[in-house]
Design a protein around this motif. Structure first.
Motif, mmCIF file in Angstrom:
data_model
loop_
_atom_site.group_PDB
_atom_site.id
_atom_site.type_symbol
_atom_site.label_atom_id
_atom_site.label_comp_id
_atom_site.label_asym_id
_atom_site.label_seq_id
_atom_site.Cartn_x
_atom_site.Cartn_y
_atom_site.Cartn_z
ATOM 1 N N PRO A 1 9.966 -30.644 -30.500
ATOM 2 C CA PRO A 1 8.474 -31.251 -30.861
ATOM 3 C C PRO A 1 7.796 -31.641 -29.596
ATOM 4 C CG PRO A 1 10.209 -32.440 -32.149
ATOM 5 C CD PRO A 1 10.870 -31.285 -31.238
ATOM 6 N N HIS A 2 6.498 -31.160 -29.394
ATOM 7 C CA HIS A 2 6.033 -31.648 -28.318
ATOM 8 C C HIS A 2 4.399 -31.586 -28.518
ATOM 9 C CE1 HIS A 2 6.392 -27.474 -27.552
ATOM 10 N NE2 HIS A 2 5.232 -27.620 -26.886
ATOM 11 N N ALA A 3 3.600 -32.396 -27.962
ATOM 12 C CA ALA A 3 2.232 -32.428 -27.796
ATOM 13 C C ALA A 3 1.802 -31.858 -26.491
ATOM 14 C CB ALA A 3 1.742 -34.031 -28.113
ATOM 15 N N HIS A 4 0.453 -31.502 -26.469
ATOM 16 C CA HIS A 4 -0.174 -30.871 -25.313
ATOM 17 C C HIS A 4 -1.447 -31.742 -25.096
ATOM 18 C CE1 HIS A 4 1.932 -27.860 -27.733
ATOM 19 N NE2 HIS A 4 2.231 -27.278 -26.672
ATOM 20 N N ARG A 5 -1.881 -31.593 -23.651
ATOM 21 C CA ARG A 5 -3.217 -31.934 -23.233
ATOM 22 C C ARG A 5 -3.764 -30.600 -22.224
ATOM 23 N NH1 ARG A 5 -4.377 -37.572 -23.597
ATOM 24 N NH2 ARG A 5 -2.420 -38.791 -23.832
ATOM 25 N N VAL B 1 0.713 -30.775 -31.862
ATOM 26 C CA VAL B 1 2.209 -30.867 -31.797
ATOM 27 C C VAL B 1 2.737 -29.873 -32.665
ATOM 28 C CG1 VAL B 1 4.110 -32.368 -32.475
ATOM 29 C CG2 VAL B 1 2.103 -33.292 -31.648
ATOM 30 N N HIS B 2 3.664 -29.025 -31.920
ATOM 31 C CA HIS B 2 4.516 -27.980 -32.648
ATOM 32 C C HIS B 2 5.824 -28.000 -32.141
ATOM 33 C CE1 HIS B 2 2.944 -24.945 -29.385
ATOM 34 N NE2 HIS B 2 3.613 -25.787 -28.817
ATOM 35 N N TRP B 3 6.785 -27.269 -33.002
ATOM 36 C CA TRP B 3 8.263 -27.273 -32.856
ATOM 37 C C TRP B 3 8.547 -25.965 -33.454
ATOM 38 C CZ3 TRP B 3 10.430 -31.573 -36.716
ATOM 39 C CH2 TRP B 3 11.901 -31.509 -36.590
HETATM 40 FE FE LIG Z 1 3.818 -26.008 -26.801
#
Ligand SMILES: [Fe+2]
Length: 250
Positions: free
Chosen positions: A130-134, A187-189
């Motif tokens: 799982p991670h977020a992005h900018r 956020v996706h995983w």
């Molecule tokens: Fe991603």
């Protein structure tokens, strides 16, 4: 065995789309008949609008996912077979193998697209933690196997934590697209639920002028604290911690 199927098998040394054509021919309703070339071109129009600030991220998000419901996956497999594909280096930890895709035109030259395309090739133990992005937007579409897709809205940032809200938890099959933007499903995983699985990712970065092209921020929803309003206050973690904490079974 059809010619397409045989040609695809010959490409196995480069990447494993061996199951695509046979499975995809049965996997999709007959209304999913948008040819891959038109899908690629429509993605380009959407990417240009988003990059130019002429389309709201939420609209891009919806339209990209709708577009993927329409694409004929067999014709997409055909385009992938004749595309140039190269490894993006050895995977970090148990990341899936990432491969860059360069689609070729009728003349055999690379098509100029306003977005990036990458394949993510999952073995049974691979996971995109799982991670977020900018500063970017992307959409992962499953094209082989089954993938558990979990997404969360990024509600707010909180000094070493992200407050996130669960938005989706599905086992996705070919044709399912999970878009992420700054405003929706940030956020996706992704974790495989079949021996092999593959996604194709549409990537648009550099959306915030004067900033980095993109920033990935691993986050730990499983050890976050559930808040009364249904959100999760989840700690930001390092890439190394993320790999230790999350496996395909998490
Ligand atoms: Fe991603």
């Amino acid at each position: 065995m059809s010619l397409d199927r045989r040609s695809l098998l010959q490409n196995c040394a480069a990447f494993s789309v061996y199951a695509l054509v046979a499975e995809l021919a049965f996997a999709r309703p007959r209304t999913s008949n948008l040819q891959a070339r038109r899908w690629l071109a429509a993605q380009n129009d959407l990417a240009d609008l988003l990059s130019a600030g002429k389309m709201r991220p939420s609209d891009w998000h919806r339209e990209v996912n709708e577009l993927s419901e329409q694409v004929d996956l067999e014709s997409l497999a055909f385009e992938l077979r004749r595309a140039r594909i190269r490894d993006a280096g050895a995977p970090f930890g148990h990341d899936p193998q990432k491969r860059y895709v360069t689609v070729l035109g009728e003349d055999g030259l690379p098509l100029k697209l306003g977005y990036g395309l990458a394949l993510f090739d999952f073995g049974p133990n691979s996971v995109i933690t799982p991670h977020a992005h900018r500063y970017m937007a992307s959409a992962h579409m499953v094209i082989d196997g089954r993938v558990r897709v979990r997404t969360f809205d990024r509600v707010r940032d909180d000094e070493g934590f992200l407050v996130i809200r669960p938005t989706q938890d599905v086992v996705a099959e070919p044709g399912h697209s999970a878009a992420m933007t700054s405003t929706t499903d940030n956020v996706h995983w992704f974790a495989p639920r079949s021996k092999r699985a593959m996604t194709i990712d549409v990537i648009i970065d550099g959306l915030d002028k004067g900033k980095s092209r993109y920033l990935i921020e691993p986050v730990d929803p499983l050890r976050g604290r559930r808040l009364a309003d249904g959100t999760i206050r989840a700690p930001l973690v390092s890439f190394e911690q993320s790999m230790e904490l999350y496996s395909a079974e998490s």
